[in-house]
Design an enzyme around this catalytic site. Structure first.
Site, short mmCIF file in Angstrom:
data_model
loop_
_atom_site.label_atom_id
_atom_site.label_comp_id
_atom_site.label_asym_id
_atom_site.label_seq_id
_atom_site.Cartn_x
_atom_site.Cartn_y
_atom_site.Cartn_z
N GLU A 2 44.74 20.24 77.29
CA GLU A 2 45.29 19.85 76.23
C GLU A 2 46.72 19.09 76.39
O GLU A 2 47.69 20.41 75.56
CB GLU A 2 44.67 20.01 74.52
N GLU A 39 58.05 11.18 76.07
CA GLU A 39 57.25 12.20 74.41
C GLU A 39 58.62 13.17 73.64
O GLU A 39 59.30 13.85 75.21
CB GLU A 39 56.16 13.32 74.65
N LYS A 48 47.83 34.43 74.96
CA LYS A 48 49.18 34.46 75.37
C LYS A 48 49.92 33.11 74.16
O LYS A 48 49.99 32.15 75.04
CB LYS A 48 49.57 33.88 76.61
N CYS A 71 51.37 16.74 68.28
CA CYS A 71 51.12 15.84 70.01
C CYS A 71 50.43 14.51 69.09
O CYS A 71 50.33 13.29 70.25
CB CYS A 71 49.80 16.79 70.33
P1 NAD Z 1 54.58 24.21 76.58
O1 NAD Z 1 54.23 23.13 77.81
O2 NAD Z 1 56.72 24.43 77.05
O3 NAD Z 1 54.24 25.28 76.33
C1 NAD Z 1 52.96 25.54 76.19
C2 NAD Z 1 51.86 27.15 76.93
O4 NAD Z 1 52.92 27.11 77.72
C3 NAD Z 1 53.63 27.95 75.91
O5 NAD Z 1 52.81 29.80 75.39
C4 NAD Z 1 54.56 28.15 77.35
O6 NAD Z 1 55.01 30.10 77.36
C5 NAD Z 1 53.19 28.77 78.25
N1 NAD Z 1 53.84 28.26 79.71
C6 NAD Z 1 55.11 27.56 79.78
N2 NAD Z 1 55.51 27.28 81.18
C7 NAD Z 1 54.47 28.07 81.89
C8 NAD Z 1 53.76 28.35 83.11
N3 NAD Z 1 54.95 28.66 84.52
N4 NAD Z 1 52.61 28.95 83.15
C9 NAD Z 1 51.92 29.28 82.21
N5 NAD Z 1 51.74 28.97 81.06
C10 NAD Z 1 53.43 28.93 80.68
O7 NAD Z 1 54.53 23.16 75.14
P2 NAD Z 1 54.67 24.24 73.59
O8 NAD Z 1 56.48 23.01 74.00
O9 NAD Z 1 55.04 25.41 73.55
O10 NAD Z 1 54.22 22.98 72.85
C11 NAD Z 1 54.13 21.49 72.79
C12 NAD Z 1 53.97 20.03 73.32
O11 NAD Z 1 51.61 20.80 72.92
C13 NAD Z 1 53.77 19.18 73.82
O12 NAD Z 1 53.43 17.98 74.71
C14 NAD Z 1 52.18 18.22 72.70
O13 NAD Z 1 51.72 17.24 72.24
C15 NAD Z 1 51.13 19.69 73.01
N6 NAD Z 1 50.01 19.15 72.28
C16 NAD Z 1 48.94 19.27 73.02
C17 NAD Z 1 48.06 19.13 71.86
C18 NAD Z 1 46.67 18.23 72.01
O14 NAD Z 1 46.14 18.80 71.39
N7 NAD Z 1 46.74 17.31 72.54
C19 NAD Z 1 48.28 19.75 70.38
C20 NAD Z 1 49.40 20.19 70.43
C21 NAD Z 1 50.37 20.59 70.96
#
Ligand code: NAD
Length: 517
Positions: free
Chosen positions: A289, A418, A208, A323
Site C-alpha cells: 500500500e 507526492e 518492523k 496518503c
Molecule cells: P517509507 O517508504 O519511507 O518507509 C516505510 C517503511 O519501509 C519503513 O518502516 C521503512 O523503514 C521501511 N523501508 C525503507 N526502506 C526499505 C527497504 N529498502 N526495504 C525494506 N523496508 C524499507 O514511507 P514512510 O515515509 O514511512 O511513509 C510515508 C509513505 O507511506 C507515503 O508515501 C504515504 O502515502 C504512504 N502511506 C500509504 C498508505 C496507504 O494505505 N496506501 C497509508 C499510509 C502511508
C-alpha cells in the site's frame, strides 16, 4: 466454543470540546512524558534484547527532545526472529480461529481502556494533535475488532459443490512467517492492523516499525502479549528499513511481506521479494500500500462553502502527512475565484504549532520530510502563484505553513509528485469533464473526491474517477475500518483494501481435500 461477539461498530471519537476529555488527555500526556528517555528492546520469542546501537525517537515539535530510544536490529536478530517465528507457527497455526480472535478482542479492550495514553504517545512521537491522535487510536481498535470478526468466516469450509460418494472440503490455511513493514504516519493504526490481520488467521509476524515511531509500536507489542498472544507469534524488530527490512524482504524463509509506505520503497520491495533465493520454496506473497496524489474536484453546482471546508480539512489535517490527503484542488473555471477565496480564508485561520498545544497544523515528522517540503515550496513558486503560506521554520521543530499555489499546470512537479506535507496545487479546469481528465492524469490512484449537485456527474465519477476510495460531497480523508475499506489503484498499491471484507485472504491459502468413501 464458538466466539460470540456483539455486532461490529466503529470506536467513537473523543469529543475534545468537553473539558473533562481535554483534561484526561492532558493527564495522559503527563503520564507519557514521565516515560521520556526510556529504551525499548527488541522482543523476540519472549526475550527482550538490548542492542549496542539504538534509534532515537525525536519529538518533531522540539528537535532537541528525544522521546526515547528503540533497539536497532541487525541481520542476526532477523535470523533469530525467523527461527523463533517458524517454531511458534507450528503451534499457532493449529489454534482455533475463535481462540485467536479472542486475543484481538482482548487487545482492543485493553487499548480502549488506555486510549489516551496511546494517543498521547503519538502526540509526543509523531506530533499529532489531540483529534488526529485520537482518530488513529480509534482506528487501531477498529482493526482489532473488525479482523477478529472477519476471521471467523474462514474457520469453516469454503463453498464447494457435492460429488456423490465423496466429501469435498475447501480449507483456508495460513501462509507461515511474514514481515510487516509499516510507515510512521499512522504509527498505531497501520502498525496494529498490519500485524493483527495476518496473526488472527494463523500466521506469525515480524513487525518492523518505521524508524521515527518505534515507541508507539513497542507499546502495541506489549499490549498484544498482555492480551495473551503466545511468545514468538509476534516479533518486535525495529531497525533501519534499508538494512534489516531489506534483509527480511529478500530472505528465503520469509513467506509473505506486507508493506505500507512510499511508492519508491514499495516498488523496490516488490522487485526484491520476487527474486527467488537459494533454498526458497515458495513465491512470496506481497501486499503493498503506497502513496497518493489525491485530488478534489469542485464544479459550478457545488456548495462552495462546504467544498472549501472539506478541502482545507483534507489538505491540512496532520499537516498533509496522510496518503489520503488532498494535494490537488481542481476547480471549474466559473467558480474558481470564489472557491479559492474561501479556501484561503479558512486556511489562514489555522494555527501552526505542536500537537501538545493542540494546534491545527502540526510539525512534519523529520528533517528529511522538512527538507522535501521546503524544496517543493520552491518548486511551487516557480510553477504557480503563491496564495498563502509558503514558508517553513526549522528552528525549534519541523514546522511548515499550510500553503496553496494557484494556477498550477496539471503536469507540474507540485501537481504530480507526492509531497507529503501541507502543500496544495490548485488547477483550473474548463468544465467537469476536463476536471476529471486532470484528476486522472496521475500515476497514483488512492483517494479522490467530487463536490457537485449534478447526479449524472456523481455517476460519472463513480464510473470513471480512477481511485480506490472515492468521496462525494465530503472530505477525502478519514476512511473508517469496515465502512470504507481502504486501498489504492495503480502506483498507489495492490488495492488490498485494509479494513475490508477480503483483506484477511491475503494472508491465507486454500487447500482442497477430497475423500472418496
Ligand atoms: P517509507 O517508504 O519511507 O518507509 C516505510 C517503511 O519501509 C519503513 O518502516 C521503512 O523503514 C521501511 N523501508 C525503507 N526502506 C526499505 C527497504 N529498502 N526495504 C525494506 N523496508 C524499507 O514511507 P514512510 O515515509 O514511512 O511513509 C510515508 C509513505 O507511506 C507515503 O508515501 C504515504 O502515502 C504512504 N502511506 C500509504 C498508505 C496507504 O494505505 N496506501 C497509508 C499510509 C502511508
Amino acid at each position: 466454543m464458538t466466539l460470540k461477539l456483539s455486532p461490529y461498530r466503529n470506536e467513537p471519537l473523543t469529543d475534545f470540546s468537553v473539558p473533562a476529555n481535554r483534561q484526561a488527555y492532558q493527564d495522559a500526556l503527563q503520564k507519557m512524558r514521565a516515560t521520556v528517555g526510556r529504551t525499548y528492546p527488541l522482543v523476540i520469542g519472549g526475550r527482550r534484547i538490548e542492542t549496542d546501537d539504538t534509534i532515537a525517537s525525536v519529538n518533531p515539535a522540539r528537535k532537541d527532545e528525544v522521546i526515547g530510544y528503540t533497539a536497532k536490529a541487525n541481520r542476526e536478530h532477523a535470523e533469530l526472529a525467523l527461527e523463533v517465528g517458524w517454531k511458534a507457527w507450528e503451534d499457532w497455526r493449529t489454534w482455533d480461529m475463535d481462540a485467536r480472535a479472542r486475543i484481538l478482542v482482548k487487545a482492543a479492550a485493553l487499548m480502549r481502556r488506555r486510549k489516551h495514553e496511546f494517543s498521547a504517545m503519538m502526540t509526543l512521537e509523531a506530533g499529532k494533535n489531540f483529534a488526529e491522535a485520537d482518530a488513529d487510536t480509534a482506528e487501531a481498535i477498529d482493526f482489532l475488532e473488525y479482523y477478529a470478526r472477519q476471521s471467523l468466516k474462514y474457520a469453516g469450509a469454503g463453498e464447494t459443490y457435492d460429488f456423490p460418494g465423496e466429501e469435498n472440503r475447501l480449507h483456508h490455511i495460513p501462509l507461515g512467517v511474514g514481515v510487516s513493514i509499516s510507515p510512521w504516519n499512522f504509527p498505531l493504526a497501520i502498525f496494529t492492523g498490519m500485524l493483527a490481520a495476518p496473526i488472527v488467521v494463523g500466521n506469525c509476524v515480524i513487525a518492523k516499525p518505521a524508524e521515527d515511531t518505534g515507541i508507539i509500536a513497542a507499546m502495541v507489542v506489549d499490549l498484544m502479549h498482555e492480551a495473551g498472544l503466545p511468545e514468538g507469534v509476534l516479533t518486535y524488530l525495529p531497525g533501519l528499513g534499508e538494512e534489516v527490512g531489506d534483509y527480511l524482504v529478500k530472505h528465503a524463509r520469509t513467506r509473505f511481506v506486507t508493506f505500507t509506505g512510499s511508492r519508491q520503497v514499495g516498488l523496490m520491495i516488490n522487485e526484491n521479494a520476487a527474486k527467488v533465493q537459494p533454498g526458497q520454496r515458495w513465491i512470496k506473497r506481497v501486499v503493498l500500500e503506497m502513496g497518493g496524489k489525491d485530488a478534489l474536484i469542485v464544479d459550478e453546482t457545488a456548495d462552495l462553502d462546504e467544498a472549501a471546508a472539506a478541502a482545507v480539512a483534507s489538505a491540512f489535517g496532520f499537516a498533509g502527512q496522510k496518503c489520503s490527503a488532498m494535494s490537488r484542488l481542481i476547480v471549474v473555471d466559473s467558480v474558481h475565484d470564489e472557491l479559492v477565496r474561501l479556501v484561503v480564508e479558512k486556511t489562514e485561520k489555522l494555527t501552526v504549532g505542536s500537537g501538545e498545544q493542540d494546534c491545527n497544523v502540526t510539525p512534519l515528522v523529520n528533517d528529511e520530510s522538512f527538507e522535501k517540503v521546503t524544496r517543493y515550496m520552491e518548486y511551487g513558486r516557480q510553477e504557480g502563484k503563491l496564495l498563502t503560506g509558503g514558508s517553513t521554520d526549522g528552528s525549534v521543530g519541523h514546522f511548515a505553513q499550510p500553503t496553496i499555489f494557484d494556477d498550477v499546470q496539471p503536469g507540474a512537479r507540485v501537481a504530480q509528485d507526492e509531497i507529503f506535507g501541507p502543500v496544495v496545487a490548485v488547477i483550473r479546469a474548463q468544465d467537469f469533464d476536463d476536471a476529471l481528465r486532470i484528476a486522472n492524469n496521475t500515476e497514483y490512484g488512492l483517494t479522490g473526491g467530487v463536490f457537485t449537485k449534478k447526479r449524472e456527474r456523481i455517476e460519472r465519477a463513480r464510473r470513471d474517477f480512477q481511485v480506490g476510495n472515492l468521496y462525494v460531497n465530503r472530505k477525502i480523508t478519514g476512511a473508517l475500518v469496515g465502512v470504507q475499506p481502504f486501498g489504492g489503484f495503480n502506483m498507489s498499491g495492490t488495492d488490498s483494501k485494509a479494513g475490508g471484507p477480503n483483506y484477511l485472504e491475503y494472508f491465507l491459502q486454500l487447500k482442497t481435500v477430497a475423500e472418496r468413501f
